[in-house]
Design a protein around this motif. Structure first.
Motif, PDB file in Angstrom:
ATOM      1  N   ILE A   1       0.847  -1.193   0.000  1.00 42.92           N
ATOM      2  CA  ILE A   1       0.000   0.000   0.000  1.00 42.92           C
ATOM      3  C   ILE A   1       0.884   1.245   0.000  1.00 42.92           C
ATOM      4  O   ILE A   1       1.844   1.343   0.763  1.00 42.92           O
ATOM      5  CB  ILE A   1      -0.931  -0.005   1.230  1.00 42.92           C
ATOM      6  CG1 ILE A   1      -1.920  -1.168   1.115  1.00 42.92           C
ATOM      7  CG2 ILE A   1      -1.676   1.320   1.367  1.00 42.92           C
ATOM      8  CD1 ILE A   1      -2.797  -1.357   2.330  1.00 42.92           C
ATOM      9  N   GLU A   2       0.536   2.201  -0.858  1.00 39.55           N
ATOM     10  CA  GLU A   2       1.286   3.459  -0.962  1.00 39.55           C
ATOM     11  C   GLU A   2       0.418   4.592  -0.421  1.00 39.55           C
ATOM     12  O   GLU A   2      -0.762   4.708  -0.783  1.00 39.55           O
ATOM     13  CB  GLU A   2       1.664   3.720  -2.416  1.00 39.55           C
ATOM     14  CG  GLU A   2       2.689   4.823  -2.596  1.00 39.55           C
ATOM     15  CD  GLU A   2       3.225   4.876  -4.019  1.00 39.55           C
ATOM     16  OE1 GLU A   2       4.450   4.801  -4.206  1.00 39.55           O
ATOM     17  OE2 GLU A   2       2.402   4.994  -4.958  1.00 39.55           O
ATOM     18  N   LEU A   3       0.997   5.417   0.432  1.00 40.16           N
ATOM     19  CA  LEU A   3       0.264   6.485   1.110  1.00 40.16           C
ATOM     20  C   LEU A   3       0.954   7.823   0.928  1.00 40.16           C
ATOM     21  O   LEU A   3       2.159   7.888   0.682  1.00 40.16           O
ATOM     22  CB  LEU A   3       0.166   6.198   2.608  1.00 40.16           C
ATOM     23  CG  LEU A   3      -0.450   4.875   3.058  1.00 40.16           C
ATOM     24  CD1 LEU A   3      -0.313   4.746   4.563  1.00 40.16           C
ATOM     25  CD2 LEU A   3      -1.904   4.785   2.636  1.00 40.16           C
TER      26      LEU A   3
ATOM     27  N   ALA B   1      -7.994   0.716   6.875  1.00 43.76           N
ATOM     28  CA  ALA B   1      -9.209   0.718   6.058  1.00 43.76           C
ATOM     29  C   ALA B   1      -8.904   0.298   4.630  1.00 43.76           C
ATOM     30  O   ALA B   1      -9.636  -0.496   4.026  1.00 43.76           O
ATOM     31  CB  ALA B   1      -9.845   2.103   6.084  1.00 43.76           C
ATOM     32  N   ILE B   2      -7.827   0.833   4.077  1.00 37.13           N
ATOM     33  CA  ILE B   2      -7.439   0.485   2.714  1.00 37.13           C
ATOM     34  C   ILE B   2      -7.094  -0.997   2.621  1.00 37.13           C
ATOM     35  O   ILE B   2      -7.473  -1.681   1.667  1.00 37.13           O
ATOM     36  CB  ILE B   2      -6.266   1.368   2.258  1.00 37.13           C
ATOM     37  CG1 ILE B   2      -6.738   2.818   2.113  1.00 37.13           C
ATOM     38  CG2 ILE B   2      -5.665   0.874   0.948  1.00 37.13           C
ATOM     39  CD1 ILE B   2      -5.608   3.829   2.005  1.00 37.13           C
ATOM     40  N   ALA B   3      -6.386  -1.509   3.625  1.00 42.75           N
ATOM     41  CA  ALA B   3      -6.068  -2.935   3.650  1.00 42.75           C
ATOM     42  C   ALA B   3      -7.343  -3.775   3.660  1.00 42.75           C
ATOM     43  O   ALA B   3      -7.443  -4.792   2.963  1.00 42.75           O
ATOM     44  CB  ALA B   3      -5.197  -3.259   4.858  1.00 42.75           C
TER      45      ALA B   3
ATOM     46  N   LEU C   1      -7.964  10.523  -0.161  1.00 43.06           N
ATOM     47  CA  LEU C   1      -6.910  10.626  -1.167  1.00 43.06           C
ATOM     48  C   LEU C   1      -6.130   9.323  -1.254  1.00 43.06           C
ATOM     49  O   LEU C   1      -5.841   8.821  -2.355  1.00 43.06           O
ATOM     50  CB  LEU C   1      -5.981  11.791  -0.810  1.00 43.06           C
ATOM     51  CG  LEU C   1      -4.941  12.205  -1.847  1.00 43.06           C
ATOM     52  CD1 LEU C   1      -5.614  12.710  -3.114  1.00 43.06           C
ATOM     53  CD2 LEU C   1      -4.037  13.298  -1.272  1.00 43.06           C
ATOM     54  N   ASN C   2      -5.776   8.760  -0.110  1.00 44.49           N
ATOM     55  CA  ASN C   2      -5.019   7.504  -0.092  1.00 44.49           C
ATOM     56  C   ASN C   2      -5.839   6.345  -0.661  1.00 44.49           C
ATOM     57  O   ASN C   2      -5.309   5.490  -1.381  1.00 44.49           O
ATOM     58  CB  ASN C   2      -4.575   7.180   1.336  1.00 44.49           C
ATOM     59  CG  ASN C   2      -3.475   8.090   1.826  1.00 44.49           C
ATOM     60  OD1 ASN C   2      -2.660   8.574   1.050  1.00 44.49           O
ATOM     61  ND2 ASN C   2      -3.439   8.341   3.125  1.00 44.49           N
ATOM     62  N   ALA C   3      -7.127   6.311  -0.326  1.00 42.92           N
ATOM     63  CA  ALA C   3      -7.976   5.238  -0.850  1.00 42.92           C
ATOM     64  C   ALA C   3      -8.069   5.322  -2.368  1.00 42.92           C
ATOM     65  O   ALA C   3      -7.941   4.308  -3.069  1.00 42.92           O
ATOM     66  CB  ALA C   3      -9.359   5.310  -0.218  1.00 42.92           C
ATOM     67  N   ALA C   4      -8.278   6.520  -2.882  1.00 39.55           N
ATOM     68  CA  ALA C   4      -8.366   6.693  -4.332  1.00 39.55           C
ATOM     69  C   ALA C   4      -7.055   6.306  -5.001  1.00 39.55           C
ATOM     70  O   ALA C   4      -7.049   5.665  -6.060  1.00 39.55           O
ATOM     71  CB  ALA C   4      -8.726   8.133  -4.661  1.00 39.55           C
ATOM     72  N   HIS C   5      -5.931   6.682  -4.394  1.00 39.03           N
ATOM     73  CA  HIS C   5      -4.629   6.340  -4.976  1.00 39.03           C
ATOM     74  C   HIS C   5      -4.433   4.836  -5.045  1.00 39.03           C
ATOM     75  O   HIS C   5      -3.780   4.328  -5.977  1.00 39.03           O
ATOM     76  CB  HIS C   5      -3.513   6.982  -4.151  1.00 39.03           C
ATOM     77  CG  HIS C   5      -2.144   6.680  -4.658  1.00 39.03           C
ATOM     78  ND1 HIS C   5      -1.643   7.223  -5.816  1.00 39.03           N
ATOM     79  CD2 HIS C   5      -1.161   5.872  -4.173  1.00 39.03           C
ATOM     80  CE1 HIS C   5      -0.416   6.774  -6.037  1.00 39.03           C
ATOM     81  NE2 HIS C   5      -0.101   5.948  -5.044  1.00 39.03           N
ATOM     82  N   ASN C   6      -5.001   4.104  -4.078  1.00 41.18           N
ATOM     83  CA  ASN C   6      -4.855   2.650  -4.052  1.00 41.18           C
ATOM     84  C   ASN C   6      -6.009   1.918  -4.738  1.00 41.18           C
ATOM     85  O   ASN C   6      -6.085   0.685  -4.680  1.00 41.18           O
ATOM     86  CB  ASN C   6      -4.706   2.171  -2.602  1.00 41.18           C
ATOM     87  CG  ASN C   6      -3.333   2.486  -2.034  1.00 41.18           C
ATOM     88  OD1 ASN C   6      -2.379   1.744  -2.230  1.00 41.18           O
ATOM     89  ND2 ASN C   6      -3.217   3.613  -1.333  1.00 41.18           N
ATOM     90  N   GLY C   7      -6.906   2.679  -5.354  1.00 39.45           N
ATOM     91  CA  GLY C   7      -7.960   2.079  -6.147  1.00 39.45           C
ATOM     92  C   GLY C   7      -9.032   1.366  -5.371  1.00 39.45           C
ATOM     93  O   GLY C   7      -9.629   0.399  -5.857  1.00 39.45           O
ATOM     94  N   VAL C   8      -9.318   1.832  -4.148  1.00 43.07           N
ATOM     95  CA  VAL C   8     -10.360   1.206  -3.335  1.00 43.07           C
ATOM     96  C   VAL C   8     -11.346   2.258  -2.862  1.00 43.07           C
ATOM     97  O   VAL C   8     -11.087   3.467  -2.921  1.00 43.07           O
ATOM     98  CB  VAL C   8      -9.765   0.458  -2.117  1.00 43.07           C
ATOM     99  CG1 VAL C   8      -8.852  -0.664  -2.575  1.00 43.07           C
ATOM    100  CG2 VAL C   8      -9.030   1.413  -1.193  1.00 43.07           C
ATOM    101  N   VAL C   9     -12.480   1.789  -2.360  1.00 43.13           N
ATOM    102  CA  VAL C   9     -13.530   2.671  -1.855  1.00 43.13           C
ATOM    103  C   VAL C   9     -13.595   2.565  -0.341  1.00 43.13           C
ATOM    104  O   VAL C   9     -13.746   1.470   0.206  1.00 43.13           O
ATOM    105  CB  VAL C   9     -14.896   2.309  -2.464  1.00 43.13           C
ATOM    106  CG1 VAL C   9     -16.001   3.172  -1.850  1.00 43.13           C
ATOM    107  CG2 VAL C   9     -14.866   2.468  -3.972  1.00 43.13           C
ATOM    108  N   VAL C  10     -13.464   3.705   0.323  1.00 46.38           N
ATOM    109  CA  VAL C  10     -13.575   3.780   1.785  1.00 46.38           C
ATOM    110  C   VAL C  10     -14.529   4.920   2.122  1.00 46.38           C
ATOM    111  O   VAL C  10     -14.378   6.031   1.605  1.00 46.38           O
ATOM    112  CB  VAL C  10     -12.206   4.032   2.443  1.00 46.38           C
ATOM    113  CG1 VAL C  10     -12.367   4.307   3.939  1.00 46.38           C
ATOM    114  CG2 VAL C  10     -11.272   2.845   2.221  1.00 46.38           C
TER     115      VAL C  10
END
Length: 214
Positions: free
Chosen positions: A23-25, A89-91, A115-124
């Protein structure tokens, strides 16, 4: 908060937490510059430190267990409580959770999580709504490094125990904070997590992940 995402992007760099390189933040390398920049941008003084700009040891430990399926979340409703930048959450979203909520009281933390969720392609679903005291609507609750002050611990622990009593799996990750309760916690995993001297007085923290007992 106008252009919070732009502010975060300007004052952080994309980096991968040591324990969770998948995961990239958006993370800060130093606390003082981003703290001062936050005060200037918000036109406020004496604000809380920008905890959202760092991957805290407890969140890293929880995210690692989630990605390794040691904390099963596929198809579940998951809450990342006091989420910071949303790492756990992203995990959970990456691991197939049906619904992931991230709760924080700092609006910049919520902006960072989105921003982090969008960068990792997930929905939070990230919100500043105060969830403490709300009835249980989650299957799994993740809480990383939340026992750092006595008032905070006293405020949240009865609620977390209540969620466990209502059937949720409540996982609390703690790196040896002074106000961790002495009873009612069942250790399930331990990690040595690299840390930064910007936040800690040592180069690594021993993190224990506990299941909160009913």
């Amino acid at each position: 908060m106008k252009d919070a995402a732009g502010f975060i992007a300007r004052h952080t760099v994309l980096a991968r937490p040591a324990l969770v390189p998948e995961i990239e933040l958006h993370l800060a390398t130093e606390i003082t510059p981003i703290w001062q920049a936050s005060e200037d941008w918000l036109a406020e003084r004496d604000i809380e430190p920008p905890f959202w700009a760092f991957a805290w040891p407890g969140s890293q430990a929880l995210a690692r267990l989630v990605l390794d399926s040691a904390i099963p979340v596929a198809g579940q409703r998951v809450l990342d409580f006091a989420a910071g930048g949303g790492l756990a959450a992203i995990a959970a979203a990456r691991a197939g959770a049906a619904v992931v909520e991230a709760a924080e009281i700092d609006p910049l933390a919520i902006a960072a999580t989105r921003l982090n969720a969008a960068h990792n392609g997930v929905v939070v679903d990230a919100s500043t709504a105060d969830v403490v005291g709300q009835p249980c609507r989650w299957d799994t609750v993740l809480a990383g490094d939340v026992c750092y002050e006595a008032p905070m611990t006293g405020h949240i622990m009865p609620w977390l125990r209540g969620l466990a009593a209502q059937g949720a799996a409540v996982l609390l990750a703690d790196p040896g904070r002074a106000y961790l309760p002495k009873a009612g916690l069942q250790p399930v995993a331990r990690f040595s997590v690299p840390t930064t001297r910007e936040l800690e007085d040592r180069d690594s923290r021993e993190v224990t992940v506990y299941r909160v007992e009913r």
